[in-house]
Design a protein around this motif. Structure first.
Motif, PDB file in Angstrom:
ATOM      1  N   LYS A  35       0.832  -1.061   0.054  1.00 14.13           N
ATOM      2  CA  LYS A  35       0.057  -0.119  -0.031  1.00 14.13           C
ATOM      3  C   LYS A  35       0.904   1.195   0.216  1.00 14.13           C
ATOM      4  N   ARG A  36       1.852   1.223   0.641  1.00 13.94           N
ATOM      5  CA  ARG A  36       2.755   2.372   1.038  1.00 13.94           C
ATOM      6  C   ARG A  36       3.729   2.538  -0.224  1.00 13.94           C
ATOM      7  N   THR A  37       4.175   1.597  -0.895  1.00 10.74           N
ATOM      8  CA  THR A  37       5.256   1.641  -1.706  1.00 10.74           C
ATOM      9  C   THR A  37       4.836   1.182  -2.991  1.00 10.74           C
ATOM     10  N   ALA A 110      24.226   8.031  -6.939  1.00  9.95           N
ATOM     11  CA  ALA A 110      23.190   7.257  -6.508  1.00  9.95           C
ATOM     12  C   ALA A 110      21.811   6.973  -7.669  1.00  9.95           C
ATOM     13  N   CYS A 111      20.762   7.272  -7.361  1.00  8.85           N
ATOM     14  CA  CYS A 111      19.797   6.816  -8.208  1.00  8.85           C
ATOM     15  C   CYS A 111      19.565   7.680  -9.266  1.00  8.85           C
ATOM     16  N   THR A 112      20.439   8.716  -9.510  1.00 10.66           N
ATOM     17  CA  THR A 112      20.434   9.650 -10.702  1.00 10.66           C
ATOM     18  C   THR A 112      21.525   9.017 -11.545  1.00 10.66           C
ATOM     19  N   ALA A 187      20.560  13.364   3.751  1.00  6.58           N
ATOM     20  CA  ALA A 187      19.244  12.491   3.502  1.00  6.58           C
ATOM     21  C   ALA A 187      19.459  11.127   3.376  1.00  6.58           C
ATOM     22  N   LEU A 188      20.513  10.820   2.543  1.00  4.58           N
ATOM     23  CA  LEU A 188      20.732   9.395   2.002  1.00  4.58           C
ATOM     24  C   LEU A 188      22.114   9.214   2.288  1.00  4.58           C
ATOM     25  N   VAL A 189      22.669   8.377   3.063  1.00  6.28           N
ATOM     26  CA  VAL A 189      23.930   8.236   3.324  1.00  6.28           C
ATOM     27  C   VAL A 189      24.454   6.315   3.368  1.00  6.28           C
ATOM     28  N   ASP A 213      16.705   9.404   5.072  1.00  7.19           N
ATOM     29  CA  ASP A 213      15.289  10.478   5.822  1.00  7.19           C
ATOM     30  C   ASP A 213      14.450  10.350   4.921  1.00  7.19           C
ATOM     31  N   GLY A 214      13.588   9.214   4.895  1.00 10.56           N
ATOM     32  CA  GLY A 214      12.502   9.063   3.896  1.00 10.56           C
ATOM     33  C   GLY A 214      11.724  10.236   3.695  1.00 10.56           C
ATOM     34  N   ARG A 215      11.047  10.963   4.938  1.00 12.01           N
ATOM     35  CA  ARG A 215      10.355  12.157   4.501  1.00 12.01           C
ATOM     36  C   ARG A 215      11.050  13.311   3.618  1.00 12.01           C
ATOM     37  N   ALA A 216      12.133  13.302   4.060  1.00 20.78           N
ATOM     38  CA  ALA A 216      12.916  14.485   3.285  1.00 20.78           C
ATOM     39  C   ALA A 216      13.183  14.171   2.129  1.00 20.78           C
ATOM     40  N   ILE A 217      13.570  12.922   1.576  1.00 20.30           N
ATOM     41  CA  ILE A 217      13.668  12.766   0.219  1.00 20.30           C
ATOM     42  C   ILE A 217      12.395  12.617  -0.465  1.00 20.30           C
ATOM     43  N   PHE A 218      11.321  12.222   0.195  1.00 22.24           N
ATOM     44  CA  PHE A 218      10.003  12.157  -0.321  1.00 22.24           C
ATOM     45  C   PHE A 218       9.549  13.708  -0.872  1.00 22.24           C
ATOM     46  N   ASP A 219       9.436  14.556   0.154  1.00 20.89           N
ATOM     47  CA  ASP A 219       9.129  15.848   0.027  1.00 20.89           C
ATOM     48  C   ASP A 219      10.200  16.652  -1.073  1.00 20.89           C
ATOM     49  N   ALA A 248      10.547   7.258 -14.920  1.00 25.78           N
ATOM     50  CA  ALA A 248      11.071   7.912 -13.702  1.00 25.78           C
ATOM     51  C   ALA A 248      11.796   6.784 -12.689  1.00 25.78           C
ATOM     52  N   HIS A 249      12.599   7.189 -11.869  1.00 21.64           N
ATOM     53  CA  HIS A 249      13.573   6.293 -10.993  1.00 21.64           C
ATOM     54  C   HIS A 249      12.258   5.513 -10.366  1.00 21.64           C
ATOM     55  N   GLN A 250      12.318   4.322 -10.187  1.00 16.96           N
ATOM     56  CA  GLN A 250      11.327   3.487  -9.296  1.00 16.96           C
ATOM     57  C   GLN A 250      11.621   3.541  -7.855  1.00 16.96           C
ATOM     58  N   ALA A 251      11.001   4.652  -7.348  1.00 19.48           N
ATOM     59  CA  ALA A 251      11.354   4.371  -5.778  1.00 19.48           C
ATOM     60  C   ALA A 251      10.224   4.435  -4.927  1.00 19.48           C
ATOM     61  N   ASN A 252       8.752   4.666  -5.424  1.00 21.48           N
ATOM     62  CA  ASN A 252       7.603   4.620  -4.897  1.00 21.48           C
ATOM     63  C   ASN A 252       6.493   5.126  -5.699  1.00 21.48           C
ATOM     64  N   ARG A 254       3.490   5.628  -5.074  1.00 27.27           N
ATOM     65  CA  ARG A 254       2.651   6.995  -4.436  1.00 27.27           C
ATOM     66  C   ARG A 254       3.329   8.102  -4.902  1.00 27.27           C
ATOM     67  N   LEU A 255       4.422   8.170  -4.925  1.00 26.69           N
ATOM     68  CA  LEU A 255       5.263   9.356  -5.380  1.00 26.69           C
ATOM     69  C   LEU A 255       4.992   9.514  -6.667  1.00 26.69           C
ATOM     70  N   LEU A 256       5.009   8.708  -7.689  1.00 27.36           N
ATOM     71  CA  LEU A 256       5.019   8.769  -8.958  1.00 27.36           C
ATOM     72  C   LEU A 256       3.504   9.416  -9.454  1.00 27.36           C
ATOM     73  N   GLY A 278      11.252  -3.615  -6.729  1.00 26.93           N
ATOM     74  CA  GLY A 278      11.448  -2.783  -5.823  1.00 26.93           C
ATOM     75  C   GLY A 278      12.603  -1.549  -6.089  1.00 26.93           C
ATOM     76  N   ASN A 279      13.082  -0.860  -5.105  1.00 26.97           N
ATOM     77  CA  ASN A 279      13.941   0.258  -5.671  1.00 26.97           C
ATOM     78  C   ASN A 279      15.524  -0.287  -6.078  1.00 26.97           C
ATOM     79  N   THR A 280      15.758  -0.329  -7.096  1.00 22.65           N
ATOM     80  CA  THR A 280      17.052  -0.694  -7.718  1.00 22.65           C
ATOM     81  C   THR A 280      18.018   0.262  -8.072  1.00 22.65           C
ATOM     82  N   GLY A 310      15.671  10.816 -13.020  1.00 22.62           N
ATOM     83  CA  GLY A 310      16.298  10.128 -11.849  1.00 22.62           C
ATOM     84  C   GLY A 310      16.461  11.237 -10.494  1.00 22.62           C
ATOM     85  N   PHE A 311      16.290  10.698  -9.346  1.00 22.95           N
ATOM     86  CA  PHE A 311      16.465  11.208  -8.126  1.00 22.95           C
ATOM     87  C   PHE A 311      16.657  10.715  -6.991  1.00 22.95           C
ATOM     88  N   GLY A 312      17.514  11.333  -5.954  1.00 22.30           N
ATOM     89  CA  GLY A 312      18.013  10.477  -4.754  1.00 22.30           C
ATOM     90  C   GLY A 312      19.081  11.038  -4.323  1.00 22.30           C
TER      91      GLY A 312
HETATM   92  O1  4VN Z   1       5.571   5.798   5.333  1.00 23.41           O
HETATM   93  C1  4VN Z   1       5.768   5.576   4.327  1.00 23.41           C
HETATM   94  O2  4VN Z   1       4.707   5.743   3.528  1.00 23.41           O
HETATM   95  C2  4VN Z   1       7.217   5.538   3.600  1.00 23.41           C
HETATM   96  C3  4VN Z   1       7.563   6.862   3.349  1.00 23.41           C
HETATM   97  C4  4VN Z   1       9.055   6.848   2.833  1.00 23.41           C
HETATM   98  N1  4VN Z   1       9.177   5.995   1.642  1.00 23.41           N
HETATM   99  C5  4VN Z   1      10.197   6.530   0.665  1.00 23.41           C
HETATM  100  C6  4VN Z   1      10.941   7.716   1.007  1.00 23.41           C
HETATM  101  C7  4VN Z   1      11.880   7.971  -0.155  1.00 23.41           C
HETATM  102  C8  4VN Z   1      12.021   7.125  -0.966  1.00 23.41           C
HETATM  103  C9  4VN Z   1      12.854   7.463  -1.993  1.00 23.41           C
HETATM  104  C10 4VN Z   1      14.032   6.798  -1.942  1.00 23.41           C
HETATM  105  C11 4VN Z   1      15.298   6.819  -3.163  1.00 23.41           C
HETATM  106  C12 4VN Z   1      16.446   6.283  -2.923  1.00 23.41           C
HETATM  107  O3  4VN Z   1      16.647   5.516  -4.283  1.00 23.41           O
HETATM  108  C13 4VN Z   1      14.937   8.018  -4.024  1.00 23.41           C
HETATM  109  C14 4VN Z   1      13.632   8.859  -3.776  1.00 23.41           C
HETATM  110  C15 4VN Z   1      12.899   8.477  -2.954  1.00 23.41           C
HETATM  111 CL1  4VN Z   1      11.524   9.492  -3.031  1.00 23.41          CL
HETATM  112  C16 4VN Z   1      11.198   5.790  -1.184  1.00 23.41           C
HETATM  113  N2  4VN Z   1      10.289   5.716  -0.388  1.00 23.41           N
HETATM  114  C17 4VN Z   1       8.597   4.774   1.609  1.00 23.41           C
HETATM  115  C18 4VN Z   1       7.253   4.907   2.110  1.00 23.41           C
END
Ligand code: 4VN
Length: 324
Positions: A35-37, A110-112, A187-189, A213-219, A248-252, A254-256, A278-280, A310-312
């Motif tokens: 559901k979330r990814t 990274a993902c770019t 945000a991603l180390v 930092d998922g929130r930071a990268i998502f935003d 687009a980079h396959q990260a999530n 919901r994001l797309l 998954g995210n490769t 790509g982004f990451g």
């Molecule tokens: O709680 C939730 O819904 C969580 C919230 C956090 N999530 C995230 C957050 C960031 C990424 C991500 C990662 C990379 C690295 O390749 C690049 C780009 C992105 Cl946007 C992927 N998933 C998963 C679901």
């Protein structure tokens, strides 16, 4: 004077790990992950390293491009999970496939990474100095993931994909927009390597796996990906109807969906395969590209325009438009 993408290829390790498999070794569930990814399963290497995945993808690309490894002038591997600091993963690929006439090097964005590497390769081909170049995106994310951290362990997978660039008179390059912001590097180390020697006094603490930092990268992604799509379309004088597909980079997923709404382009334009991979990271776009070519959803030689973005980690983000 430039090049065309004359072949694509990809390789995924045989072992498939489902969300349910993961729920047996960590506190997670298929319901939460899917559901979330949008991820349902991912390919996790048993003993193949990044150079092995890359070489198997490379052999498929050579076969599809109907050339021998000896005809390659250069190989670029985009990866954030190389087999080693030295030799480069690209040099290991050279040995494994017998690309005796190529010069080979890695790119880490990274993902770019694949977008940066494709840009580098296309501009190298515009020099007119080379006949064939291979650009590979490849990762064994499973070796840098912290398998005790369910917030990241469930997201990543292993794989490799790439393209063959062949010299032509009319160039496939349309436009690009490449950016990074080292100011948000935390945000991603993954896998830091501190200074350590008999004369050192470094206070840096090491981190032998990936943190995010998922929130930071998502935003960041929700804000920066729509703007880079618009930026590269403007640079290429492209209107919405000109685009055949957005890879687009396959990260999530919901994001797309959120990016599609924000950039006001139909979600049907966005190809996705994250459910099975998954995210490769750097491998995500070239794997997706080859799958679309294999299923004939897009075809080489049609002049169709595709936008790859790509982004990451870095943070890095980039977009490139090519005509197939
Ligand atoms: O709680 C939730 O819904 C969580 C919230 C956090 N999530 C995230 C957050 C960031 C990424 C991500 C990662 C990379 C690295 O390749 C690049 C780009 C992105 Cl946007 C992927 N998933 C998963 C679901």
């Amino acid at each position: 004077l430039g090049s065309k993408i004359s072949a694509t290829g990809h390789y995924l390790p045989e072992q498939i790990i489902t969300n349910d498999d993961l729920s047996k070794i960590m506190d997670t569930s298929d319901e939460w992950i899917s559901k979330r990814t949008g991820i349902r399963s991912r390919h996790i290497s048993k003993d193949e390293n990044t150079s092995d995945l890359s070489s198997k993808a490379a052999l498929r690309i050579l076969q599809n491009g109907n050339i021998t490894a000896g005809q390659l002038d250069f190989i670029i591997v985009a990866t954030m999970t190389p087999d080693a600091l030295s030799p480069s993963t690209a040099c290991l690929v050279q040995e494994k496939i017998g690309a005796v006439n190529a010069f080979c090097f890695d790119i880490n964005a990274a993902c770019t990474g694949f977008v940066y590497a494709l840009s580098t390769g296309l501009h190298m081909m515009q020099s007119g100095l080379y006949q064939y170049g291979m650009i590979i995106g490849a990762e064994t994310m499973s070796k840098v993931v912290n398998w005790e951290d369910r917030s990241t362990a469930v997201l990543f997978g292993d794989g490799a994909g790439g393209v063959l660039l062949e010299r032509t008179e009319d160039d496939c390059f349309v436009a690009e927009a490449l950016h990074s912001d080292g100011g948000r590097h935390m945000a991603l180390v993954a896998n830091t390597m501190k200074v350590e020697n008999p004369y050192g006094d470094s206070s840096q603490e090491d981190q032998a796996f990936l943190t995010m930092d998922g929130r930071a990268i998502f935003d960041f992604a929700i804000r920066s990906v729509p703007s880079i799509i618009r930026e590269v379309m403007e640079k290429g004088n492209l209107s919405d109807g000109d685009l055949k597909k957005i890879l687009a980079h396959q990260a999530n997923v919901r994001l797309l969906e959120a990016i599609s709404k924000k950039v006001k382009l139909p979600f049907s334009l966005f190809a996705t395969n994250i459910a099975e991979t998954g995210n490769t990271s750097a491998a995500s776009i070239p794997i997706l590209l080859d799958q679309l070519v294999q299923t004939k959803e897009i075809q080489l030689g049609t002049k169709d325009k595709v936008l790859m973005t790509g982004f990451g980690g870095g943070l890095t983000w980039g977009a490139i438009v090519v005509s197939l």
